[in-house]
Design an enzyme around this catalytic site. Sequence first.
Site, PDB file in Angstrom:
ATOM      1  N   HIS A 217      -3.112  14.774  -2.392  1.00 12.49           N
ATOM      2  CA  HIS A 217      -4.664  15.049  -1.933  1.00 12.49           C
ATOM      3  C   HIS A 217      -4.671  15.640  -0.541  1.00 12.49           C
ATOM      4  O   HIS A 217      -4.076  15.337   0.362  1.00 12.49           O
ATOM      5  CB  HIS A 217      -5.108  13.649  -1.592  1.00 12.49           C
ATOM      6  CG  HIS A 217      -5.307  12.680  -2.775  1.00 12.49           C
ATOM      7  ND1 HIS A 217      -6.417  12.451  -3.624  1.00 12.49           N
ATOM      8  CD2 HIS A 217      -4.379  11.701  -3.311  1.00 12.49           C
ATOM      9  CE1 HIS A 217      -6.287  11.787  -4.518  1.00 12.49           C
ATOM     10  NE2 HIS A 217      -5.007  11.315  -4.477  1.00 12.49           N
TER      11      HIS A 217
ATOM     12  N   LYS B 210      -7.864  15.667 -14.501  1.00 14.71           N
ATOM     13  CA  LYS B 210      -7.734  14.386 -13.838  1.00 14.71           C
ATOM     14  C   LYS B 210      -8.571  13.372 -14.634  1.00 14.71           C
ATOM     15  O   LYS B 210      -9.879  13.630 -14.234  1.00 14.71           O
ATOM     16  CB  LYS B 210      -7.768  14.393 -12.514  1.00 14.71           C
ATOM     17  CG  LYS B 210      -7.213  13.078 -11.790  1.00 14.71           C
ATOM     18  CD  LYS B 210      -5.882  12.233 -11.807  1.00 14.71           C
ATOM     19  CE  LYS B 210      -5.985  11.010 -11.171  1.00 14.71           C
ATOM     20  NZ  LYS B 210      -5.679  10.984  -9.723  1.00 14.71           N
TER      21      LYS B 210
ATOM     22  N   ASP C 270       1.141  11.353  -3.927  1.00 14.69           N
ATOM     23  CA  ASP C 270      -0.184  10.754  -3.813  1.00 14.69           C
ATOM     24  C   ASP C 270      -0.414  10.680  -2.207  1.00 14.69           C
ATOM     25  O   ASP C 270      -1.067   9.498  -1.844  1.00 14.69           O
ATOM     26  CB  ASP C 270      -0.290   9.204  -4.593  1.00 14.69           C
ATOM     27  CG  ASP C 270      -1.673   8.835  -4.520  1.00 14.69           C
ATOM     28  OD1 ASP C 270      -2.520   9.441  -4.555  1.00 14.69           O
ATOM     29  OD2 ASP C 270      -1.810   7.729  -4.875  1.00 14.69           O
TER      30      ASP C 270
ATOM     31  N   HIS D  18       1.083   7.639 -10.139  1.00 11.33           N
ATOM     32  CA  HIS D  18       1.621   6.751  -9.283  1.00 11.33           C
ATOM     33  C   HIS D  18       1.561   5.468  -9.860  1.00 11.33           C
ATOM     34  O   HIS D  18       1.024   4.438  -9.415  1.00 11.33           O
ATOM     35  CB  HIS D  18       0.501   6.699  -8.087  1.00 11.33           C
ATOM     36  CG  HIS D  18      -1.056   6.951  -8.237  1.00 11.33           C
ATOM     37  ND1 HIS D  18      -1.662   6.091  -9.631  1.00 11.33           N
ATOM     38  CD2 HIS D  18      -1.934   7.783  -8.168  1.00 11.33           C
ATOM     39  CE1 HIS D  18      -2.811   6.333  -9.533  1.00 11.33           C
ATOM     40  NE2 HIS D  18      -2.952   7.498  -8.653  1.00 11.33           N
TER      41      HIS D  18
ATOM     42  N   HIS E 151      -5.353   8.321 -13.559  1.00 13.64           N
ATOM     43  CA  HIS E 151      -5.329   7.133 -12.799  1.00 13.64           C
ATOM     44  C   HIS E 151      -5.524   5.811 -13.407  1.00 13.64           C
ATOM     45  O   HIS E 151      -6.652   5.549 -14.322  1.00 13.64           O
ATOM     46  CB  HIS E 151      -6.679   7.221 -11.673  1.00 13.64           C
ATOM     47  CG  HIS E 151      -6.650   5.751 -10.779  1.00 13.64           C
ATOM     48  ND1 HIS E 151      -6.288   6.182  -9.371  1.00 13.64           N
ATOM     49  CD2 HIS E 151      -6.743   4.726 -10.832  1.00 13.64           C
ATOM     50  CE1 HIS E 151      -6.137   5.016  -8.661  1.00 13.64           C
ATOM     51  NE2 HIS E 151      -6.512   4.053  -9.599  1.00 13.64           N
TER      52      HIS E 151
ATOM     53  N   HIS F 134       1.438  15.283  -7.262  1.00 14.08           N
ATOM     54  CA  HIS F 134       0.046  14.545  -7.151  1.00 14.08           C
ATOM     55  C   HIS F 134      -0.064  14.398  -5.601  1.00 14.08           C
ATOM     56  O   HIS F 134       0.547  13.584  -4.678  1.00 14.08           O
ATOM     57  CB  HIS F 134       0.194  12.978  -7.680  1.00 14.08           C
ATOM     58  CG  HIS F 134      -1.001  12.255  -7.423  1.00 14.08           C
ATOM     59  ND1 HIS F 134      -1.515  11.687  -8.819  1.00 14.08           N
ATOM     60  CD2 HIS F 134      -1.704  11.982  -6.493  1.00 14.08           C
ATOM     61  CE1 HIS F 134      -2.648  10.849  -8.170  1.00 14.08           C
ATOM     62  NE2 HIS F 134      -2.866  11.204  -7.075  1.00 14.08           N
TER      63      HIS F 134
HETATM   64  O1  DOR Z   1      -4.840   5.490  -2.570  1.00 12.78           O
HETATM   65  C1  DOR Z   1      -5.339   6.046  -3.144  1.00 12.78           C
HETATM   66  N1  DOR Z   1      -5.948   7.125  -2.203  1.00 12.78           N
HETATM   67  N2  DOR Z   1      -5.371   6.140  -4.398  1.00 12.78           N
HETATM   68  C2  DOR Z   1      -6.168   7.015  -4.954  1.00 12.78           C
HETATM   69  O2  DOR Z   1      -6.303   6.866  -6.209  1.00 12.78           O
HETATM   70  C3  DOR Z   1      -6.997   7.938  -4.414  1.00 12.78           C
HETATM   71  C4  DOR Z   1      -6.776   8.221  -3.069  1.00 12.78           C
HETATM   72  C5  DOR Z   1      -7.522   8.871  -2.204  1.00 12.78           C
HETATM   73  O3  DOR Z   1      -8.113  10.001  -2.577  1.00 12.78           O
HETATM   74  O4  DOR Z   1      -7.817   8.674  -0.968  1.00 12.78           O
HETATM   75 ZN    ZN Z   2      -4.033  10.093  -5.698  1.00 16.37          ZN
END
Ligand code: DOR
Ligand code: ZN
Length: 348
Positions: A16, A100, A248, A175, A137, A14
């Site tokens: 970003h 997702k 995450d 998460h 999520h 997971h």
């Molecule tokens: O803290 C987070 N940041 N939780 C999420 O679900 C998305 C992520 C983000 O894309 O910044």
């Molecule tokens: Zn995330």
Amino acid sequence: MSETLTLRRPDDWHLHLRDGAILDAVLAHSARDFARATVMPNLSPPVVTAAQAGAYRDRIMAALPEGADFTPLMTLYLTEQTEPADVAAAHAAGLIAAVKLYPAGATTNSASGVRDFDRIAPVLDCMAEAGIPLCVHGEVTDPEIDIFDREAVFIDRVLDPIRRAHPELRVVMEHITTREAADYVRSAGAGLAATITAHHLVINRNHILAGGIRPHYYCLPVAKREAHRLALREAATGGDPRFFLGTDSAPHPDAAKESACGCAGCFTAPVALPVLAHVFEEAGALERLEGFAALHGAAFYRMAPNAATLTLTRDESPLPPPGRVETRDGPVTVFDPGFALHWRVARE
Ligand code: DOR
Ligand code: ZN
């Protein structure tokens, strides 16, 4: 002599990576320590079609440093308009590893997510049949529900009904932050798993709020009270294959976090493995770190574990404090666990 620990190269289930300037600056940190990562689709606009996922994968590959050994595993962002046939085709073509589900309004760039869960039933049926995992999520968005209760309520109101309606669907609760979520995963069969981040293993809600508001510890789902952190530690370090690493890691420029309405997300990629080694050592479970970081997730996703290995060393002198990563969009603060990190990834 420093202590060493060698494991299969870990995967991050997971992650970003963003796009453009941030992608260019953060990608190397994941590619250095992880062989594969499930890349979240919550760009703006979101990655909703196979063509968008393919183009995003190309941009990631183009941003990889020379010689990096890293495979991005792409995901599609589920909307109420998603066509079952498109998802099945993208998966059959090897373009996506998962889909997702963001409840609309739950987190960063989730506005195009799902409001009416009945409307995604056909696509979930198709995914169940094709064996495509659904990454969830898990938070309700009902403003009446206290933010610290939103994960537990989601299990009862949304996740459990979805799983009952689609018993063959393979689901990853992403998460997780509560004892309720860990218990729910344990109570289910092999078709349900959960990712756990490194940061939720070391912070509780006091880190965010006690003695001053600390935006770099704010993420979603928000860290809960200490009893939940301990339950997550037990789940992560206990060896159960249904729990595996998803960092995450979610970079935002500092200006967007240190603001009157700061963004959610902890940028952990550069320190995730040193933090995890610290946690597993403290739990007397270093021998289980490989399962959590490199084996369980691959097994759930029906992929072979990585052949290459990675070595962690424990040195008397700690790593320098995490600091910031510079990007063309401004600095991004790296997650600081608040204690000295003695484990580091050995570099050739
Ligand atoms: O803290 C987070 N940041 N939780 C999420 O679900 C998305 C992520 C983000 O894309 O910044
Ligand atoms: Zn995330």
